[in-house]
Scaffold this motif. Structure first.
Motif, PDB file in Angstrom:
ATOM      1  N   ILE A   1      46.471  31.634  44.870  1.00  0.00           N
ATOM      2  CA  ILE A   1      46.629  32.969  45.834  1.00  0.00           C
ATOM      3  C   ILE A   1      47.800  34.057  45.541  1.00  0.00           C
ATOM      4  CG2 ILE A   1      46.822  33.620  48.308  1.00  0.00           C
ATOM      5  CD1 ILE A   1      45.383  31.106  49.045  1.00  0.00           C
ATOM      6  N   THR A   2      49.047  33.300  45.225  1.00  0.00           N
ATOM      7  CA  THR A   2      49.939  34.102  45.122  1.00  0.00           C
ATOM      8  C   THR A   2      49.689  34.863  43.749  1.00  0.00           C
ATOM      9  OG1 THR A   2      51.663  32.691  46.031  1.00  0.00           O
ATOM     10  CG2 THR A   2      52.512  34.357  44.335  1.00  0.00           C
ATOM     11  N   THR A   3      49.209  34.415  42.598  1.00  0.00           N
ATOM     12  CA  THR A   3      48.855  34.858  41.317  1.00  0.00           C
ATOM     13  C   THR A   3      48.000  35.788  41.602  1.00  0.00           C
ATOM     14  OG1 THR A   3      49.626  32.761  40.141  1.00  0.00           O
ATOM     15  CG2 THR A   3      48.281  34.390  38.929  1.00  0.00           C
ATOM     16  N   PHE A   4      46.856  35.668  42.425  1.00  0.00           N
ATOM     17  CA  PHE A   4      45.799  36.628  42.810  1.00  0.00           C
ATOM     18  C   PHE A   4      46.459  37.756  43.373  1.00  0.00           C
ATOM     19  CE2 PHE A   4      43.305  38.036  46.174  1.00  0.00           C
ATOM     20  CZ  PHE A   4      42.355  38.681  45.469  1.00  0.00           C
TER      21      PHE A   4
ATOM     22  N   PHE B   1      48.229  39.954  40.664  1.00  0.00           N
ATOM     23  CA  PHE B   1      47.170  40.493  40.037  1.00  0.00           C
ATOM     24  C   PHE B   1      46.474  41.830  40.480  1.00  0.00           C
ATOM     25  CE2 PHE B   1      46.314  36.782  37.105  1.00  0.00           C
ATOM     26  CZ  PHE B   1      47.128  37.324  36.049  1.00  0.00           C
ATOM     27  N   LEU B   2      46.129  41.530  41.821  1.00  0.00           N
ATOM     28  CA  LEU B   2      45.689  42.684  42.429  1.00  0.00           C
ATOM     29  C   LEU B   2      46.415  43.848  42.559  1.00  0.00           C
ATOM     30  CD1 LEU B   2      43.797  41.374  45.866  1.00  0.00           C
ATOM     31  CD2 LEU B   2      42.722  42.789  43.632  1.00  0.00           C
ATOM     32  N   LEU B   3      48.086  43.820  42.736  1.00  0.00           N
ATOM     33  CA  LEU B   3      48.730  44.681  42.854  1.00  0.00           C
ATOM     34  C   LEU B   3      48.812  45.530  41.553  1.00  0.00           C
ATOM     35  CD1 LEU B   3      50.825  46.226  44.310  1.00  0.00           C
ATOM     36  CD2 LEU B   3      52.665  44.337  43.407  1.00  0.00           C
ATOM     37  N   LEU B   4      49.140  44.781  40.525  1.00  0.00           N
ATOM     38  CA  LEU B   4      48.832  45.274  39.154  1.00  0.00           C
ATOM     39  C   LEU B   4      47.592  46.040  38.747  1.00  0.00           C
ATOM     40  CD1 LEU B   4      50.480  42.574  37.022  1.00  0.00           C
ATOM     41  CD2 LEU B   4      51.528  44.371  37.706  1.00  0.00           C
ATOM     42  N   ILE B   5      46.576  45.531  39.434  1.00  0.00           N
ATOM     43  CA  ILE B   5      45.103  46.392  39.148  1.00  0.00           C
ATOM     44  C   ILE B   5      45.282  47.625  40.087  1.00  0.00           C
ATOM     45  CG2 ILE B   5      42.704  46.290  39.807  1.00  0.00           C
ATOM     46  CD1 ILE B   5      42.907  43.332  38.871  1.00  0.00           C
TER      47      ILE B   5
ATOM     48  N   ILE C   1      37.047  38.948  37.232  1.00  0.00           N
ATOM     49  CA  ILE C   1      37.801  37.758  37.053  1.00  0.00           C
ATOM     50  C   ILE C   1      38.865  37.274  38.010  1.00  0.00           C
ATOM     51  CG2 ILE C   1      39.396  36.508  35.339  1.00  0.00           C
ATOM     52  CD1 ILE C   1      37.618  37.761  32.970  1.00  0.00           C
ATOM     53  N   VAL C   2      39.520  38.391  38.296  1.00  0.00           N
ATOM     54  CA  VAL C   2      40.744  38.150  39.345  1.00  0.00           C
ATOM     55  C   VAL C   2      40.249  37.903  40.673  1.00  0.00           C
ATOM     56  CG1 VAL C   2      42.452  39.288  40.518  1.00  0.00           C
ATOM     57  CG2 VAL C   2      42.349  39.652  38.194  1.00  0.00           C
TER      58      VAL C   2
END
Length: 152
Positions: free
Chosen positions: A84-87, A90-94, A67-68
């Motif tokens: 893009i910032t939200t993405f 989310f990538l960092l959290l994942i 989804i991300v």
């Protein structure tokens, strides 16, 4: 002109990497589903809830990554700064979550072996009387007998 070409290159690179992440998310999802399916008969032999939930965690992480990455692809194509910032967040959290799960799995690897052996020894006494235990041990014996050629 050179700046526009460079940004266009970044846009398509971001799209391609997100497409790669989306495929990776699907692969993790499939691996988790296959692990859940293959490990199901053996879960009766262990008393650790962590190991029975690990394939479910893989499935959830695979869905989240897909989804991300999908939103990252859309943000790259539409050039939406907020997406893009939200993405990126989310990538960092994942990444942190995957790192934590990987470390926990590596650290608890020996605990799984000890728990498995303890549960095996406790449940073997129930083999003659408990039909579920008997079926589980029959499955294990059938599966393990196929590996006779690995022993030297």
């Amino acid at each position: 002109m050179a700046l526009g070409g460079g940004m266009s290159c970044v846009k398509y690179l971001l799209f391609c990497f997100n497409l790669l992440f989306a495929v990776t998310g699907l692969i993790i999802l499939i691996v988790g589903a296959k692990a859940e399916y293959n490990a199901y008969p053996y879960m009766d032999l262990t008393d650790e809830k962590f190991y029975s939930s690990a394939p479910v965690v893989l499935i959830i992480v695979g869905i989240i990554i897909f989804i991300v990455a999908f939103f990252g692809c859309c943000g790259a194509v539409k050039e939406n700064h907020c997406m893009i910032t939200t993405f990126s967040v989310f990538l960092l959290l994942i990444f942190v979550a995957e790192l934590g799960v990987g470390i926990a799995g590596y650290v608890k690897q020996k605990d799984l072996e000890a728990s498995f052996l303890r549960s095996l020894n406790e449940s073997i006494a129930e083999y003659p009387t408990n039909k579920d235990v008997r079926n589980t041990f029959d499955i294990v014996q059938t599966d393990v007998s196929g590996f006779w050629f690995l022993k030297s």
